[in-house]
Write an enzyme that holds these catalytic residues in place. Sequence first.
Site, short mmCIF file in Angstrom:
data_model
loop_
_atom_site.label_atom_id
_atom_site.label_comp_id
_atom_site.label_asym_id
_atom_site.label_seq_id
_atom_site.Cartn_x
_atom_site.Cartn_y
_atom_site.Cartn_z
N GLN A 1 -0.41 29.04 23.06
CA GLN A 1 -1.83 28.72 22.99
C GLN A 1 -2.51 29.39 21.80
OE1 GLN A 1 -2.96 30.13 26.88
NE2 GLN A 1 -1.78 32.01 26.63
N TYR B 1 -15.58 38.69 38.06
CA TYR B 1 -14.40 37.89 38.36
C TYR B 1 -13.21 38.76 38.79
CZ TYR B 1 -10.34 34.90 37.33
OH TYR B 1 -9.15 34.22 37.39
N ASP C 1 7.09 32.18 32.92
CA ASP C 1 6.23 31.23 33.60
C ASP C 1 6.12 31.60 35.08
OD1 ASP C 1 4.80 28.92 34.28
OD2 ASP C 1 6.63 27.78 34.63
N GLY C 2 4.91 31.65 35.58
CA GLY C 2 4.66 32.04 36.97
C GLY C 2 5.39 31.13 37.96
N ASP D 1 -4.28 34.67 38.72
CA ASP D 1 -5.38 34.80 37.77
C ASP D 1 -4.98 33.98 36.57
OD1 ASP D 1 -7.37 35.60 36.08
OD2 ASP D 1 -6.45 37.53 35.61
N SER D 2 -5.04 32.67 36.72
CA SER D 2 -4.48 31.82 35.68
C SER D 2 -5.57 31.03 34.98
CB SER D 2 -3.44 30.88 36.25
OG SER D 2 -4.08 29.77 36.82
N SER D 3 -5.22 30.52 33.82
CA SER D 3 -6.16 29.69 33.08
C SER D 3 -6.30 28.33 33.78
CB SER D 3 -5.73 29.55 31.62
OG SER D 3 -4.38 29.92 31.43
N ASP D 4 -7.10 27.46 33.19
CA ASP D 4 -7.43 26.20 33.85
C ASP D 4 -6.24 25.25 33.89
OD1 ASP D 4 -10.19 26.96 34.16
OD2 ASP D 4 -10.34 26.75 31.99
N TYR E 1 -18.31 31.79 32.57
CA TYR E 1 -17.36 30.75 32.94
C TYR E 1 -18.13 29.43 33.06
CZ TYR E 1 -13.42 33.94 33.73
OH TYR E 1 -12.40 34.83 33.56
N1 AAT Z 1 -8.46 37.75 33.77
C1 AAT Z 1 -8.66 36.79 32.75
C2 AAT Z 1 -8.78 35.47 33.22
C3 AAT Z 1 -7.89 34.50 33.10
S1 AAT Z 1 -6.47 34.87 32.29
C4 AAT Z 1 -5.33 33.59 32.47
C5 AAT Z 1 -3.93 34.04 32.00
O1 AAT Z 1 -2.97 33.16 32.59
C6 AAT Z 1 -3.69 34.00 30.49
O2 AAT Z 1 -3.33 35.27 30.05
C7 AAT Z 1 -2.55 32.97 30.32
O3 AAT Z 1 -1.67 33.30 29.27
C8 AAT Z 1 -1.87 33.06 31.68
N2 AAT Z 1 -1.07 31.89 32.07
C9 AAT Z 1 -1.32 30.59 31.82
N3 AAT Z 1 -0.35 29.80 32.32
C10 AAT Z 1 0.55 30.63 32.92
C11 AAT Z 1 1.79 30.42 33.61
N4 AAT Z 1 2.28 29.19 33.79
N5 AAT Z 1 2.46 31.51 34.08
C12 AAT Z 1 1.95 32.76 33.92
N6 AAT Z 1 0.79 33.01 33.26
C13 AAT Z 1 0.10 31.97 32.77
C14 AAT Z 1 -8.27 33.19 33.71
C15 AAT Z 1 -9.60 32.70 33.27
C16 AAT Z 1 -10.14 31.50 33.99
C17 AAT Z 1 -10.95 30.60 33.08
C18 AAT Z 1 -11.90 29.69 33.81
N7 AAT Z 1 -12.44 28.66 32.96
#
Ligand code: AAT
Length: 295
Positions: free
Chosen positions: A34, A64, A147-148, A165-168, A233
């Site tokens: 990314q 959060y 990967d989670g 705690d993952s991205s969108d 957010y």
């Molecule tokens: N605490 C900060 C908020 C986050 S961080 C999201 C994290 O998830 C990122 O560091 C990203 O690299 C990680 N991530 C993404 N996909 C995966 C995966 N498949 N396995 C493991 N980690 C992953 C979230 C913010 C929310 C935003 C709302 N709009």
Amino acid sequence: IRDGWFLERGALWPGQALALEVQQVLYSGRSCFQDILVFDSKAHGRVLVLDGAIQVTERDEFAYQEMITHVPMFVHPRPTRVLVVGGGDGGVLREVLRHDGQGTALEQVVLCELDEEVIRVSRKYLPGVSEGALDGSNPKVSIAIMDGAAFMQQHEEQFDVIITDSSDPLGPAESLYQEPFFRSMYAALRDGGIACIQGESIWLHLDLIARVIQILKGIFEMVDYATASVPTYPSGQIGFLLCGKGAVWREDRSASRPVRKPSEPMQRQLRYYSPEMHSSAFVLPPFVQRAISGA
Ligand code: AAT
């Protein structure tokens, strides 16, 4: 960034954008997974952005990180093994570690982050978010770079609390919002365990939330939704999906009722979470309740 403003545009929030005035760009690069951007903003302190989406700002990250962590942690009577998926900035890890000695003794906390670059950049530019939790000095913390979804498949009956705690769900985190992942998450929990999943915004993604809840209800004994206010957010609000494994969640436990409380010294360090905020986070407006119950 245009004319000194960062504009958070995204396919998941079409037709709207949050703008932050930029003071200085500190880092801009691309990892294997990314785009990563760090800048100092005028109103919200330092900001971490992944693929154009704001992940952390210094001013409001505590709302959060505290809620996604303490809501599941405080409804478990004695969490000893905890998994955090994502969360490469280390903020959730920081909050989990506060529980050591709060009526429980942590044995192991695992952080499974896909992107090592997020950890490196966060440690360098946002050290106040992890407060040292990522520097390898705590023997109870281990970090898996993978990967989670893959990690989850390799673990069975291992964790009391799992926090995603993952991205969108568009981009690298897509696999974390699908049924196979939820099933392996259930399998990775111990009996009586609880999972807490980043649950997007009721103003933007109610259909997605309702759909995910239906899937989760087919897997877990208990599914509930809580919400918090986070100004940076999308739409200023973000939710959390709480999922309990085991008969205890059908009988006498509920995600909205904490079974432990922060000690006074711990409470003094918290800025958003309190037992009252915990319970009230589950009180939802009728339009959300209706969508979630499928009525
Ligand atoms: N605490 C900060 C908020 C986050 S961080 C999201 C994290 O998830 C990122 O560091 C990203 O690299 C990680 N991530 C993404 N996909 C995966 C995966 N498949 N396995 C493991 N980690 C992953 C979230 C913010 C929310 C935003 C709302 N709009």
